[in-house]
Motif scaffolding. Sequence first.
Motif, PDB file in Angstrom:
ATOM      1  N   VAL A  69      -5.868   6.762   4.088  1.00 56.26           N
ATOM      2  CA  VAL A  69      -5.919   5.305   3.974  1.00 56.26           C
ATOM      3  C   VAL A  69      -5.656   4.718   5.361  1.00 56.26           C
ATOM      4  O   VAL A  69      -4.613   4.991   5.967  1.00 56.26           O
ATOM      5  CB  VAL A  69      -4.874   4.782   2.970  1.00 56.26           C
TER       6      VAL A  69
ATOM      7  N   ILE B  67     -10.294   3.595   2.296  1.00 52.78           N
ATOM      8  CA  ILE B  67      -9.845   4.763   1.538  1.00 52.78           C
ATOM      9  C   ILE B  67     -10.933   5.818   1.690  1.00 52.78           C
ATOM     10  O   ILE B  67     -12.068   5.630   1.220  1.00 52.78           O
ATOM     11  CB  ILE B  67      -9.595   4.429   0.054  1.00 52.78           C
TER      12      ILE B  67
ATOM     13  N   THR C 155       2.165   1.842  -3.400  1.00 50.45           N
ATOM     14  CA  THR C 155       1.109   2.366  -4.268  1.00 50.45           C
ATOM     15  C   THR C 155       0.902   3.862  -4.042  1.00 50.45           C
ATOM     16  O   THR C 155       0.779   4.636  -5.001  1.00 50.45           O
ATOM     17  CB  THR C 155      -0.209   1.619  -4.013  1.00 50.45           C
TER      18      THR C 155
ATOM     19  N   PHE D 200      -5.768  -1.051  -5.054  1.00 48.58           N
ATOM     20  CA  PHE D 200      -5.505   0.156  -4.277  1.00 48.58           C
ATOM     21  C   PHE D 200      -5.162   1.345  -5.170  1.00 48.58           C
ATOM     22  O   PHE D 200      -5.518   2.483  -4.853  1.00 48.58           O
ATOM     23  CB  PHE D 200      -4.389  -0.113  -3.265  1.00 48.58           C
TER      24      PHE D 200
ATOM     25  N   ILE E 198      -8.988  -2.281   4.825  1.00 50.91           N
ATOM     26  CA  ILE E 198      -8.298  -1.122   4.258  1.00 50.91           C
ATOM     27  C   ILE E 198      -9.365  -0.128   3.833  1.00 50.91           C
ATOM     28  O   ILE E 198     -10.178  -0.409   2.945  1.00 50.91           O
ATOM     29  CB  ILE E 198      -7.416  -1.509   3.048  1.00 50.91           C
TER      30      ILE E 198
ATOM     31  N   ILE F 190       0.836  -1.208   0.000  1.00 51.55           N
ATOM     32  CA  ILE F 190       0.000   0.000   0.000  1.00 51.55           C
ATOM     33  C   ILE F 190       0.864   1.249   0.000  1.00 51.55           C
ATOM     34  O   ILE F 190       0.586   2.219  -0.713  1.00 51.55           O
ATOM     35  CB  ILE F 190      -0.953  -0.015   1.212  1.00 51.55           C
TER      36      ILE F 190
END
Length: 343
Positions: free
Chosen positions: A254, A274, A198, A235, A272, A195
């Motif tokens: 996040v 967002i 990303t 993601f 997770i 993550i």
Amino acid sequence: MTDTLLTDLISAIPMPALLVGQTERIVAANTEAQSLLGQAIEGRHFATILRQPQVIDTVEQSLRSKEPGRARHLSNDGAQDTSFEVQSRPVNGTDAVLVVFQDVTHLEQAGQMRRDFVANVSHELRTPLTALMGFIETLQGPARDDTAARDRFLQIMADEANRMNRLVGDLLSLNRVESEERVRPKEPLELTRLIQSTLNTLRPLADDAGVNLSLDAPSEPITMIGDSDQLRQVFTNLVENAIKYGGSGGQVDVFVNLSDRDTAMRGPAVRIKIIDQGPGIDAKHLARLTERFYRADSHRSRELGGTGLGLAIVKHIVNRHRGRLRVESELGQGAIFTVILPR
């Protein structure tokens, strides 16, 4: 064959079935047929129960000619329209006709989905292709020697070509993830690092949009089984959407949370989230966001380069990982996309 045995056999058929005698009355009907056509139908004339001319004609023809017949019966189960393939077949040794209803609703829905998919792809490609052809014709004619117009048209043509390229890429990606959806990933990965990587990739996009990206995750490594490339795609898609569509709030967060017993997964899981502070999504769109080519705001999505396939890809990847995707939003309240993955 006795009437009792015929009734027992019809009751054992795992789909709506009824027996119509030579008197054109219903001799027997199983539970499924009564659920479809109504209770207490035995002893009544079949035409008053089936009612649909095509089905009635098929049964009458089988009664007269002793030949099998086929027809389509349309109904509604209270939630959606349903379609049944009706087969009428004479029963040897009797004057009766067996009428069986096979539910083909899912087949028709699949066929409609394929037709809609082809129509949507054609529409998505036709618009940029039409633009390209128009600008090419203009550059070959009236704007041949107009330097300013040529530069402007070439930029538009490049944008439209990139749009088609993104669409083709997403179509190939969707096809790939759908074909692998039932294949469990086998490779271990470290989720927080994936993550973070990303977010680092998307930070220039966030900076250009004036959006601050933040990550709140446990300090200990989160090791799990998954496809790192596909989860990175998940993601990337969700955070990029949050920046593009929810970036007006200036912040995208996040959060990564671990649970020993997640209510959605009934076991150890990682969530997770967002979260953006943008304009939010109207509740009427939430249930359809993961449909192919569905856009809550079609004009804005196309302006920002969206193909309408991103969330469909996300859904299939999350399904492959035996996870869940949750979307929460209200107009003016931003949006929360939650990916729940088993550990």
